[in-house]
Design a protein around this motif. Structure first.
Motif, PDB file in Angstrom:
ATOM      1  N   GLY A  21     -55.466 -56.362 -11.879  1.00 35.41           N
ATOM      2  CA  GLY A  21     -55.189 -55.153 -12.640  1.00 35.41           C
ATOM      3  C   GLY A  21     -54.399 -55.383 -13.911  1.00 35.41           C
ATOM      4  N   PHE A  22     -54.021 -56.625 -14.181  1.00 30.30           N
ATOM      5  CA  PHE A  22     -53.276 -56.962 -15.381  1.00 30.30           C
ATOM      6  C   PHE A  22     -54.194 -56.702 -16.571  1.00 30.30           C
ATOM      7  CE2 PHE A  22     -50.356 -59.600 -17.860  1.00 30.30           C
ATOM      8  CZ  PHE A  22     -49.165 -59.384 -17.190  1.00 30.30           C
ATOM      9  N   ALA A  23     -53.853 -55.745 -17.405  1.00 31.90           N
ATOM     10  CA  ALA A  23     -54.730 -55.336 -18.515  1.00 31.90           C
ATOM     11  C   ALA A  23     -54.915 -56.461 -19.526  1.00 31.90           C
ATOM     12  CB  ALA A  23     -54.146 -54.112 -19.204  1.00 31.90           C
ATOM     13  N   ASP A  24     -56.134 -56.557 -20.095  1.00 35.95           N
ATOM     14  CA  ASP A  24     -56.387 -57.554 -21.128  1.00 35.95           C
ATOM     15  C   ASP A  24     -55.386 -57.413 -22.272  1.00 35.95           C
ATOM     16  OD1 ASP A  24     -58.513 -58.542 -19.694  1.00 35.95           O
ATOM     17  OD2 ASP A  24     -60.051 -57.651 -20.966  1.00 35.95           O
ATOM     18  N   SER A  25     -54.976 -56.183 -22.552  1.00 36.74           N
ATOM     19  CA  SER A  25     -54.035 -55.954 -23.657  1.00 36.74           C
ATOM     20  C   SER A  25     -52.659 -56.547 -23.356  1.00 36.74           C
ATOM     21  CB  SER A  25     -53.901 -54.461 -23.949  1.00 36.74           C
ATOM     22  OG  SER A  25     -53.401 -53.772 -22.819  1.00 36.74           O
ATOM     23  N   ASP A  26     -52.389 -56.834 -22.081  1.00 39.27           N
ATOM     24  CA  ASP A  26     -51.116 -57.453 -21.712  1.00 39.27           C
ATOM     25  C   ASP A  26     -51.145 -58.970 -21.893  1.00 39.27           C
ATOM     26  OD1 ASP A  26     -49.996 -55.002 -21.003  1.00 39.27           O
ATOM     27  OD2 ASP A  26     -50.654 -55.185 -18.923  1.00 39.27           O
ATOM     28  N   LEU A  27     -52.329 -59.528 -22.125  1.00 39.76           N
ATOM     29  CA  LEU A  27     -52.475 -60.970 -22.330  1.00 39.76           C
ATOM     30  C   LEU A  27     -52.382 -61.271 -23.816  1.00 39.76           C
ATOM     31  CD1 LEU A  27     -55.463 -61.670 -19.907  1.00 39.76           C
ATOM     32  CD2 LEU A  27     -53.016 -61.854 -19.436  1.00 39.76           C
ATOM     33  N   GLU A  28     -51.853 -62.440 -24.136  1.00 43.36           N
ATOM     34  CA  GLU A  28     -51.693 -62.851 -25.531  1.00 43.36           C
ATOM     35  C   GLU A  28     -52.779 -63.863 -25.868  1.00 43.36           C
ATOM     36  OE1 GLU A  28     -47.739 -64.410 -25.346  1.00 43.36           O
ATOM     37  OE2 GLU A  28     -46.930 -62.489 -24.667  1.00 43.36           O
TER      38      GLU A  28
END
Length: 125
Positions: free
Chosen positions: A19-26
């Protein structure tokens, strides 16, 4: 009986990796020399780093394509996606959801990413 000294251990934590959003990834830089085919994009997030910087835990993702890499000592579990990892002079690994994989420092690999792959990892440098 001895007791463990947990003063240097990371705090306990839980995270929902799927559930970790793509937007939370750098987005991470990918050396163009590593790209064999396609236009893969690499992103990730370090969730914990040891004080000496020699251990990392986090989430990493790569979109479809073919890339080469030289590995660190790593244990990872694939959360989603599929890839074929060819280890030079070693096995060819088919990885997908639920696969646990160990790569050794110095392994030269070619990753053929069939579906965007997301993994949770622990790296020891």
């Amino acid at each position: 009986m001895s007791t463990s000294d947990h003063s240097q251990a990371p705090a306990s934590f839980a995270v929902s990796v799927p559930g970790f959003a793509d937007s939370d990834l750098e987005v991470e830089d990918l050396d163009p020399g590593q790209v064999v085919s396609g236009s893969p994009v690499v992103s990730g997030k370090v969730l914990w780093e040891s004080p000496d910087g020699r251990q990392l835990r986090g989430i990493w993702q790569i979109t479809p394509g073919v890339v080469t890499d030289t590995e660190a000592n790593e244990l990872f579990v694939v959360i989603s996606g599929r890839a074929t990892i060819e280890v030079e002079g070693g096995p060819t690994l088919e990885v997908g959801p639920g696969t646990a994989c160990v790569l050794r420092e110095g392994d030269r690999t070619t990753w053929t990413v069939h579906e965007t792959l997301r993994k949770a990892y622990h790296i020891s440098l």
